[in-house]
Scaffold this motif. Structure first.
Motif, PDB file in Angstrom:
ATOM      1  N   TYR A  97       1.847  11.832  13.444  1.00  0.00           N
ATOM      2  CA  TYR A  97       1.714  10.297  13.898  1.00  0.00           C
ATOM      3  C   TYR A  97       0.504  10.145  14.594  1.00  0.00           C
ATOM      4  CZ  TYR A  97       3.838   5.938  15.906  1.00  0.00           C
ATOM      5  OH  TYR A  97       4.105   4.877  16.489  1.00  0.00           O
ATOM      6  N   SER A  98      -0.553  10.998  14.188  1.00  0.00           N
ATOM      7  CA  SER A  98      -1.709  10.489  14.987  1.00  0.00           C
ATOM      8  C   SER A  98      -2.397   9.109  14.527  1.00  0.00           C
ATOM      9  CB  SER A  98      -2.823  11.499  14.911  1.00  0.00           C
ATOM     10  OG  SER A  98      -3.195  11.899  13.582  1.00  0.00           O
ATOM     11  N   GLU A  99      -3.515   8.612  15.287  1.00  0.00           N
ATOM     12  CA  GLU A  99      -4.095   7.399  15.058  1.00  0.00           C
ATOM     13  C   GLU A  99      -4.267   7.152  13.685  1.00  0.00           C
ATOM     14  OE1 GLU A  99      -4.963  10.059  16.618  1.00  0.00           O
ATOM     15  OE2 GLU A  99      -5.550   9.314  18.762  1.00  0.00           O
ATOM     16  N   ALA A 100      -4.052   5.652  13.423  1.00  0.00           N
ATOM     17  CA  ALA A 100      -4.182   5.096  12.247  1.00  0.00           C
ATOM     18  C   ALA A 100      -5.641   5.556  11.679  1.00  0.00           C
ATOM     19  CB  ALA A 100      -4.079   3.728  11.919  1.00  0.00           C
ATOM     20  N   ILE A 101      -5.909   5.653  10.332  1.00  0.00           N
ATOM     21  CA  ILE A 101      -7.394   6.007   9.667  1.00  0.00           C
ATOM     22  C   ILE A 101      -7.463   4.756   8.922  1.00  0.00           C
ATOM     23  CG2 ILE A 101      -8.901   7.453   8.396  1.00  0.00           C
ATOM     24  CD1 ILE A 101      -6.801   9.907   9.289  1.00  0.00           C
ATOM     25  N   HIS A 102      -8.692   4.008   9.009  1.00  0.00           N
ATOM     26  CA  HIS A 102      -8.994   2.844   8.263  1.00  0.00           C
ATOM     27  C   HIS A 102      -7.800   1.948   8.311  1.00  0.00           C
ATOM     28  CE1 HIS A 102     -12.618   4.694   6.298  1.00  0.00           C
ATOM     29  NE2 HIS A 102     -11.894   5.802   6.021  1.00  0.00           N
ATOM     30  N   TYR A 103      -7.149   1.515   9.606  1.00  0.00           N
ATOM     31  CA  TYR A 103      -6.371   0.909   9.959  1.00  0.00           C
ATOM     32  C   TYR A 103      -4.768   1.295   9.254  1.00  0.00           C
ATOM     33  CZ  TYR A 103     -10.167  -2.001  11.519  1.00  0.00           C
ATOM     34  OH  TYR A 103     -11.383  -2.121  12.137  1.00  0.00           O
ATOM     35  N   SER A 104      -4.858   2.288   8.744  1.00  0.00           N
ATOM     36  CA  SER A 104      -3.596   2.787   7.923  1.00  0.00           C
ATOM     37  C   SER A 104      -3.087   3.981   8.511  1.00  0.00           C
ATOM     38  CB  SER A 104      -4.189   2.845   6.384  1.00  0.00           C
ATOM     39  OG  SER A 104      -4.773   1.675   5.891  1.00  0.00           O
ATOM     40  N   ARG A 105      -1.709   3.888   8.278  1.00  0.00           N
ATOM     41  CA  ARG A 105      -0.978   5.261   8.449  1.00  0.00           C
ATOM     42  C   ARG A 105       0.518   5.218   7.478  1.00  0.00           C
ATOM     43  NH1 ARG A 105      -0.346   5.787  14.086  1.00  0.00           N
ATOM     44  NH2 ARG A 105       1.294   4.447  13.893  1.00  0.00           N
ATOM     45  N   PRO A 106       0.511   5.648   6.603  1.00  0.00           N
ATOM     46  CA  PRO A 106      -0.248   6.878   6.111  1.00  0.00           C
ATOM     47  C   PRO A 106      -1.760   6.422   5.551  1.00  0.00           C
ATOM     48  CG  PRO A 106       1.310   6.016   4.177  1.00  0.00           C
ATOM     49  CD  PRO A 106       1.526   5.387   5.629  1.00  0.00           C
ATOM     50  N   ALA A 107      -2.688   7.340   5.645  1.00  0.00           N
ATOM     51  CA  ALA A 107      -3.927   7.107   5.174  1.00  0.00           C
ATOM     52  C   ALA A 107      -4.202   8.169   4.083  1.00  0.00           C
ATOM     53  CB  ALA A 107      -4.970   7.267   6.133  1.00  0.00           C
ATOM     54  N   LEU A 108      -5.354   7.862   3.049  1.00  0.00           N
ATOM     55  CA  LEU A 108      -5.374   8.732   1.924  1.00  0.00           C
ATOM     56  C   LEU A 108      -6.221  10.043   2.303  1.00  0.00           C
ATOM     57  CD1 LEU A 108      -6.218   5.906  -0.653  1.00  0.00           C
ATOM     58  CD2 LEU A 108      -3.986   6.493   0.280  1.00  0.00           C
ATOM     59  N   ASP A 109      -7.044   9.679   3.139  1.00  0.00           N
ATOM     60  CA  ASP A 109      -7.909  10.808   3.547  1.00  0.00           C
ATOM     61  C   ASP A 109      -7.309  12.019   3.814  1.00  0.00           C
ATOM     62  OD1 ASP A 109     -10.520   9.871   2.858  1.00  0.00           O
ATOM     63  OD2 ASP A 109     -10.920   9.020   4.681  1.00  0.00           O
ATOM     64  N   PRO A 110      -6.437  12.156   4.976  1.00  0.00           N
ATOM     65  CA  PRO A 110      -5.776  13.318   5.457  1.00  0.00           C
ATOM     66  C   PRO A 110      -4.852  14.064   4.278  1.00  0.00           C
ATOM     67  CG  PRO A 110      -4.954  11.179   6.690  1.00  0.00           C
ATOM     68  CD  PRO A 110      -6.114  11.146   5.762  1.00  0.00           C
ATOM     69  N   ALA A 111      -4.149  13.181   3.471  1.00  0.00           N
ATOM     70  CA  ALA A 111      -3.435  13.649   2.524  1.00  0.00           C
ATOM     71  C   ALA A 111      -4.346  14.579   1.338  1.00  0.00           C
ATOM     72  CB  ALA A 111      -2.695  12.683   1.774  1.00  0.00           C
ATOM     73  N   PHE A 112      -5.577  13.935   0.929  1.00  0.00           N
ATOM     74  CA  PHE A 112      -6.560  14.645   0.082  1.00  0.00           C
ATOM     75  C   PHE A 112      -7.000  15.741   0.709  1.00  0.00           C
ATOM     76  CE2 PHE A 112      -7.352  10.299  -2.115  1.00  0.00           C
ATOM     77  CZ  PHE A 112      -6.775  10.513  -3.077  1.00  0.00           C
ATOM     78  N   GLU A 113      -7.476  15.698   1.898  1.00  0.00           N
ATOM     79  CA  GLU A 113      -8.088  16.889   2.706  1.00  0.00           C
ATOM     80  C   GLU A 113      -6.918  17.957   2.692  1.00  0.00           C
ATOM     81  OE1 GLU A 113      -9.453  15.024   6.248  1.00  0.00           O
ATOM     82  OE2 GLU A 113     -10.890  13.999   4.973  1.00  0.00           O
ATOM     83  N   SER A 114      -5.841  17.840   3.119  1.00  0.00           N
ATOM     84  CA  SER A 114      -4.925  18.931   3.387  1.00  0.00           C
ATOM     85  C   SER A 114      -4.286  19.417   2.034  1.00  0.00           C
ATOM     86  CB  SER A 114      -3.685  18.632   4.312  1.00  0.00           C
ATOM     87  OG  SER A 114      -2.887  17.712   3.660  1.00  0.00           O
ATOM     88  N   ALA A 115      -4.233  18.378   1.168  1.00  0.00           N
ATOM     89  CA  ALA A 115      -3.807  18.867  -0.009  1.00  0.00           C
ATOM     90  C   ALA A 115      -5.118  20.052  -0.772  1.00  0.00           C
ATOM     91  CB  ALA A 115      -3.730  18.028  -1.141  1.00  0.00           C
TER      92      ALA A 115
END
Lengths: 188, 275
Positions: A97-115
């Motif tokens: 539940y950390s800060e929104a990224i590109h105004y979004s939560r869920p954001a795509l970057d963290p999902a791609f990165e952790s995958a």
């Protein structure tokens, strides 16, 4: 490009992506050997039926995972509202539940990165239509870790900004037209 | 990450070890994916490029650690986050709490206090605030300092007001705070019954007995081992038939303690200690 069978396919989309995802789900075979994870920019505090809409298209249940649920092949997951979706080494989902990224939560970057961190060359990232820059960094990282990237042909996008941004930083990505998406995915 | 910071798993282990040995905080059983993200986030903010630099600062500068700890933990929160949960709380839980002469509530992992303020408002509206004691704890002292002041950024109030209304609130929301040019201050009388204090769910023990514990979106940062341990602590801190509220996407399903709880609201993740 590697030829390992994908274990996880992360699809990231924003404005203009829902119809493409519906089409992807409609054409999904009954069995497929990977987990399909949908991460879509969505509103946070209003009730959402997105899981049901997608479930209807795919004729299978679309699961909004709880924290620490196992990632299982042949299932379709949808990142829940108002959390970032991450993957853990033990093949579980983790919510954040950390800060929104590109105004979004869920954001795509963290999902791609952790995958990418967990699945490496067995991860596939697909980036669809959208109006901001989210997903570029994550997709670049995923490719750097040996994974494969497909990006929706910007010309076919209602909102091409997101694919265009990604194409600038992920030169190895393959550009795919919506009509070819399923074929391309299942020939990886 | 393509921002240039690359961290290997064993490097994270080393950082965790340094923090544990030197400062007594134990992050070993934190959820690794989000913990790694947080460490990168800290390094980015501090302008550090390598793990070597990070270790150096952690070992040699206690003041850096204070900043690091504040930045490492996720401090994001909202008033009336998940309005459906607060509606359920009003309808199902609060009326049951009314039967206790003194009501004791624990917000475990309260961050900067927004959910505590929300709870106080709901209790006020139910006419129960005067005989309630709310214990609000967090691992992060900076959060508690902020929470005690009752300050909320003005930019968030539009959303919080909408959340409040969706949660079933019918009062004038602006009557609960005093507005300033860029922030609002929650009315001090709402916080009179709140005790903010530091508590670390990983290392600290049971300190009181409660009829309701809110621990929403805190366990998501822990791995399953630690989730199990902390759930035992929460269970031991509840009176028989006491309520436990988790985040909307947190589940007890695979937890050891599951049989000791009954579900009150599956959708809102409210549970009740059986006996």
């Amino acid at each position: 490009m590697n030829s390992l069978a994908p274990e996880i396919v992360v699809v990231g989309g924003s404005a203009g992506s829902v119809s493409i995802i519906i089409q992807l789900l409609e054409q999904l075979p009954e069995t497929f050997p990977f987990a399909l994870v949908l991460v879509i920019h969505r509103q946070k505090s209003v009730p959402s039926e997105m899981d049901k809409v997608f479930g209807f298209s795919s004729k299978m249940r679309v699961i909004e995972p709880n924290d620490k649920d196992f990632v299982v092949p042949n299932r379709v997951y949808l990142a829940p509202q108002n959390y970032h979706l991450l993957l853990e080494q033990d093949r579980t989902f983790s919510l954040d539940y950390s800060e929104a990224i590109h105004y979004s939560r869920p954001a795509l970057d963290p999902a791609f990165e952790s995958a990418a961190d967990v699945y490496g060359p067995r991860a596939v990232g697909i980036l669809l239509s959208g109006a901001n820059q989210d997903g570029s960094q994550g997709l670049a990282y995923l490719v750097q870790r040996g994974g494969r990237a497909l990006i929706q042909d910007p010309q076919s996008c209602e909102f091409p900004a997101m694919p265009l941004a990604a194409l600038q930083v992920v030169s190895q990505a393959e550009v795919v037209k919506p009509a070819d998406l399923n074929n391309r995915l299942f020939s990886l | 990450m393509s921002d240039g910071i690359d961290i290997l798993p064993h490097e994270i282990d080393e950082i965790i070890q340094v923090i544990r040995e030197q400062y007594g905080y134990d992050f070993m059983d934190y959820s690794r994916a989000s913990f790694t993200r947080r460490v990168k986030h800290c390094m980015q903010r501090a302008g550090l490029k390598t793990m070597y630099e990070l270790r150096y600062h952690l070992i040699n500068e206690p003041s850096f650690f204070v900043w690091f700890l504040q930045t490492l933990t996720v401090n994001v929160t909202e008033m009336f986050r998940d309005p459906a949960f607060y509606r359920q709380l009003r309808d199902t839980v609060i009326p049951r709490l009314a039967s206790y002469p003194i009501i004791k509530i624990w917000h475990a992992g309260c961050a900067t206090g927004e959910e505590v303020y929300s709870m106080a408002i709901i209790l006020k509206e139910a006419g129960l605030l005067d005989r309630t004691r709310i214990y609000a704890t967090d691992i992060n002292p900076a959060n508690l300092e902020k929470a005690r002041k009752g300050i909320v950024p003005l930019s968030a109030m539009k959303e919080y007001t909408a959340n409040y209304i969706r949660s079933g609130g019918t009062e004038d929301f602006s009557s609960y705070y005093e507005a300033h040019p860029d922030h609002v201050v929650i009315r001090p009388d709402l916080l009179q019954k709140v005790l903010f204090s530091q508590h670390n769910l990983v290392t600290d023990q049971v300190f009181n007995e409660f009829q309701l514990i809110c621990c929403r979106n805190v366990l998501i940062y822990f791995n399953k081992n630690l989730q199990n341990r902390v759930l035992h602590l929460l269970y031991d801190s509840l009176v028989p038939l006491g309520y436990l509220a988790l985040g909307m996407k947190e589940s007890l399903l695979f937890m050891e303690i599951r049989p000791e709880f009954e579900g009150v609201s599956e959708a809102s993740k409210i549970f009740r200690r059986k006996h």
